[in-house]
Scaffold this motif. Structure first.
Motif, short mmCIF file in Angstrom:
data_model
loop_
_atom_site.label_atom_id
_atom_site.label_comp_id
_atom_site.label_asym_id
_atom_site.label_seq_id
_atom_site.Cartn_x
_atom_site.Cartn_y
_atom_site.Cartn_z
N TYR A 89 1.78 -5.00 16.35
CA TYR A 89 0.58 -5.08 15.51
C TYR A 89 -0.66 -4.63 16.28
O TYR A 89 -0.81 -4.90 17.48
CB TYR A 89 0.37 -6.52 15.04
N THR A 90 -1.55 -3.99 15.56
CA THR A 90 -2.83 -3.53 16.10
C THR A 90 -3.91 -4.56 15.77
O THR A 90 -3.97 -5.03 14.63
CB THR A 90 -3.21 -2.17 15.49
N PRO A 91 -4.76 -4.93 16.72
CA PRO A 91 -5.84 -5.87 16.41
C PRO A 91 -6.80 -5.29 15.38
O PRO A 91 -7.15 -4.11 15.41
CB PRO A 91 -6.55 -6.06 17.76
N GLY A 92 -7.23 -6.15 14.45
CA GLY A 92 -8.17 -5.71 13.43
C GLY A 92 -9.59 -5.70 13.95
O GLY A 92 -9.94 -6.42 14.89
N ALA A 137 0.45 -8.97 3.94
CA ALA A 137 1.66 -8.23 4.30
C ALA A 137 1.38 -7.41 5.55
O ALA A 137 0.22 -7.22 5.94
CB ALA A 137 2.10 -7.32 3.16
N ALA A 138 2.43 -6.93 6.16
CA ALA A 138 2.28 -5.94 7.23
C ALA A 138 2.02 -4.59 6.59
O ALA A 138 2.77 -4.16 5.71
CB ALA A 138 3.54 -5.89 8.07
N THR A 139 0.94 -3.95 7.00
CA THR A 139 0.58 -2.66 6.40
C THR A 139 0.57 -1.57 7.47
O THR A 139 0.34 -1.84 8.66
CB THR A 139 -0.80 -2.73 5.73
N HIS A 140 0.81 -0.35 7.00
CA HIS A 140 0.88 0.80 7.90
C HIS A 140 -0.27 1.76 7.60
O HIS A 140 -0.52 2.09 6.43
CB HIS A 140 2.21 1.53 7.72
N ARG A 141 -0.95 2.18 8.65
CA ARG A 141 -1.96 3.22 8.55
C ARG A 141 -1.71 4.22 9.67
O ARG A 141 -2.02 3.94 10.84
CB ARG A 141 -3.37 2.62 8.66
N GLY A 142 -1.09 5.34 9.30
CA GLY A 142 -0.67 6.27 10.33
C GLY A 142 0.44 5.65 11.16
O GLY A 142 1.42 5.11 10.64
N THR A 164 0.82 -1.21 0.00
CA THR A 164 0.00 0.00 0.00
C THR A 164 0.86 1.26 0.00
O THR A 164 0.34 2.35 -0.25
CB THR A 164 -0.95 0.02 1.21
N THR A 165 2.15 1.10 0.27
CA THR A 165 3.05 2.27 0.27
C THR A 165 4.26 2.07 -0.63
O THR A 165 4.96 3.04 -0.93
CB THR A 165 3.54 2.56 1.70
#
Length: 527
Positions: free
Chosen positions: A359-362, A300-305, A276-277
Motif C-alpha cells: 500500500y502507498t501512503p495517502g 476497498a483497495a484501489t489501484h491508480r497506475g 473503480t475498475t
C-alpha cells in the motif's frame, strides 16, 4: 554527597517490581480495563528507576517494557505467530529501555538543581512526566510510522479522567497521570505528612484529573447513519470465494433497505474488489445507493497506475463515482507494506513473502463532505495517530467514521483496545464516532464517550442510529501540536538545561567542599 540518590530498592527487587509493573499497566487497558491500575504500573516503573545507574536504569526499564509490550500486543500472534510479536515488542522494549535511562538521569540531576521541598514535589515530577510523555511520542513516530499503541492516556477511555483529553489531548493525559504518580512518590519519600501543604501538588493534580469537565462542543443536529458489519471472511488468511466479503456486506445491509437513512457506511475492506475498475461492483453499489436513496461511504483497495491504496470512498447513485475519497495516511509496516523489503527478506523470507500487496501512503485529507455534513475519517490503525484525527476536525468534521478490519485478530483484545482508542477520540474532539469493523466489535459512540449503539463481535448485523452532530474545536484539537511540542521537545531541552546546571553546581562544590548539594554527573555503577 553520593554520586546519585540512593535507590529505593536493590536491583534484585527492582527487576521483579518492573516485571510486575508491565502486566499491571496492561490490565488498565481492555479487555481487563481496570483503569486505576495504570497508576500502579507507572509507580512500579518509577520506584525501580530512582537512584539507578545508567545500566541499572536500562535493565529495569527494559524489563518493565518487555513485560508490558509482550502482554499488551500478544494478539499479534493470532495469525502471524511469535516472530512478529517478538520483533515489535522487542523493538519497543529496546527504545523504552533507552528512555528509562533519561528518566533516571532526571531523578539524579533535578534534586541537585532544585533540592528544596517544592523542587522535589513540583519540578522533579514535571520533568519525569515530561520525559515519559516524550518517550511515548518518540515510540509513536519512529521507526517508520511508529507504534503509539501503548500510550498511558489511552488506557483511561472509560474512566472519569478521560474528559481531560478534550483539553490537552492524549499526551496531556499521560503527562498528568505520570506527574501525579511521581508527585505521590516524592511526597512519600519526603515523609512530611504533617505538613499538609506538601500534598498539594498531588492533590491538585488529582482534582484536575477527576473533576475537570469535558470541553463542550456545539450541537448541530442529528444524522441518521446506517452502519453494517457483514462478518465476512475478511481475514488475510481466510478462505473465500471471489466477492465473498462484498456479498456478506450486501446480505447484512438488506434488512435496513427501505429505512430512512442519511448515509450508509461499511467497514474497511468491506469490498474485496476495486469498484473503480470492477464494473459489476460499481453497478451493485449504484443500485444499493439508489434503493437506500442515500450516499454510501465504503472502503476497498484501489489501484491508480502501479500504486495501491487503502481507500475510503463516497459513492452516490448516478454520480461520477467515487465522488470523493480518502487514502489511508499510514499503512501498517509489515502488515500493509514492507519497508526495506530487501533487508527483512534476508531475515525472514517466508514471513515477508506473505505480504504481497504494497500500500502507498495517502496524502489527501481525512475528510468527506457528505451532502453538506463534514465527516472525519480514520482507517483502521490511523485512529491512533493524533494528527489524522485533528486534521479531520480542522477540515470541518461534525462526526467521525472509523472504518476498520479486525478479522486477523478475532477473539483477541485487539479490537477492544482499538475501540477504546475510538472512544477516547470521541471525548478528545467532542464528536460522535461510528467505529465500524468487518467482524466487530462495532459501536456508535456519543461525543461524551458513551455507547449509543453496538454490534457484538463475530455477528452479522446493521445499526440504524440517530448520531449527534457537533461543531466547534476543543482545546486539544486547537493546541494539541503545541502541547506535544512542549511536553516532548520541551522536556528534552529542560533535561539538557538541568544537566548543565547540575554540572556547574558540581564544579562549584568541588571548589568549595563545604557547599551543600549532590553530585550530578556519574553514570557508572552496578545498579
Amino acid at each position: 554527597m553520593s554520586e546519585r540518590p540512593r535507590p529505593l530498592m536493590p536491583l534484585a527487587l527492582a527487576l521483579p517490581a518492573a516485571a510486575l509493573g508491565g502486566p499491571v499497566l496492561d490490565s488498565a487497558f481492555p479487555s481487563v480495563g481496570w483503569w486505576p491500575l495504570a497508576f500502579l504500573g507507572v509507580a512500579l516503573s518509577l520506584v525501580s528507576l530512582v537512584g539507578r545507574s545508567a545500566w541499572g536504569a536500562w535493565a529495569v526499564g527494559t524489563v518493565f517494557a518487555a513485560s508490558f509490550f509482550l502482554t499488551h500486543i500478544v494478539w499479534i500472534t493470532r495469525y502471524l505467530g511469535v516472530v512478529p510479536w517478538f520483533a515489535l515488542a522487542g523493538l519497543e522494549t529496546l527504545l523504552s529501555g533507552l528512555g528509562a535511562i533519561v528518566i533516571a538521569l532526571a531523578y539524579r540531576w533535578m534534586p541537585r538543581v532544585a533540592p528544596g521541598t517544592w523542587g522535589r514535589l513540583l519540578a522533579l515530577p514535571a520533568l519525569v512526566a515530561g520525559l515519559w510523555t516524550a518517550r511515548e511520542q518518540f515510540l509513536g513516530s519512529w521507526p517508520y510510522t511508529g507504534f503509539p499503541w501503548g500510550r498511558i492516556g489511552m488506557s483511561q477511555s472509560e474512566s472519569p479522567l478521560a474528559h481531560l483529553a478534550s483539553w490537552t489531548g492524549v499526551s496531556g493525559v499521560t503527562f498528568a497521570m505520570v506527574f501525579f504518580t511521581a508527585a505521590v512518590i516524592e511526597w512519600a519519600r519526603l515523609r512530611r505528612f504533617r505538613n499538609l501543604s506538601t500534598a498539594l501538588p498531588a492533590a491538585v493534580t488529582a482534582a484536575v484529573l477527576l473533576l475537570l469537565p469535558q470541553f463542550p462542543t456545539t450541537d448541530a443536529g442529528t444524522w441518521t447513519v446506517g452502519a453494517v458489519q457483514g462478518n465476512g471472511p475478511a481475514g488475510y488468511f481466510d478462505e473465500r470465494q471471489q466477492y465473498a466479503v462484498f456479498q456478506a456486506q450486501l446480505d447484512a445491509t438488506a434488512p435496513i433497505v427501505g429505512q430512512d437513512l442519511d448515509v450508509l457506511v461499511w467497514p474497511e475492506g468491506g469490498i474485496d474488489a476495486d469498484p473503480t475498475t470492477d464494473d459489476s461492483v460499481a453497478q451493485a453499489l449504484d443500485r444499493l445507493s439508489e434503493k437506500l436513496d442515500a450516499p454510501l461511504v465504503v472502503n476497498a483497495a484501489t489501484h491508480r497506475g502501479d500504486r495501491i491504496f487503502n481507500t475510503s470512498m463516497l459513492w452516490e447513485a448516478g454520480a461520477d463515482n467515487p465522488v470523493a475519497y480518502h487514502d489511508k495516511r499510514r499503512p501498517v509496516p509489515m502488515g500493509e507494506y514492507v519497508p526495506d523489503r530487501w533487508f527483512y527478506e534476508m531475515l525472514a523470507p517466508d514471513l515477508i513473502g506473505l505480504i504481497q500487496r504494497e500500500y502507498t501512503p495517502g496524502t489527501n485529507a481525512p475528510f468527506l463532505d457528505v451532502n453538506g455534513v463534514g465527516v472525519g475519517l480514520a482507517i483502521c490503525f490511523d485512529v491512533i495517530y493524533d494528527d489524522v484525527i485533528w486534521e479531520g476536525a480542522h477540515d470541518g468534521a461534525e462526526v467521525y467514521f472509523f472504518q476498520t478490519n479486525n478479522a486477523d485478530f478475532r477473539g483477541t483484545d485487539e479490537n477492544l483496545q482499538q475501540l477504546a482508542f475510538a472512544r477516547m477520540r470521541a471525548i478528545e474532539t467532542g464528536r460522535a464516532v461510528v467505529n465500524l469493523s468487518t467482524v466487530g466489535t462495532s459501536q456508535v459512540i456519543a461525543p461524551d464517550g458513551t455507547e449509543l449503539d453496538g454490534l457484538a463481535a463475530d455477528t452479522a448485523g446493521a445499526m440504524v442510529t440517530e448520531v449527534p452532530l457537533r461543531t466547534g474545536l476543543t482545546p486539544a484539537v486547537l493546541a494539541g501540536p503545541a502541547i506535544q511540542f512542549v511536553l516532548g521537545w520541551g522536556s528534552i531541552l529542560a533535561l539538557v538545561v538541568v544537566a548543565l546546571l547540575a554540572r556547574r553546581s558540581r564544579r562549584r562544590n568541588a571548589e568549595d567542599p563545604g557547599a551543600p548539594g549532590e553530585s550530578a554527573t556519574g553514570v557508572g555503577g552496578s545498579q
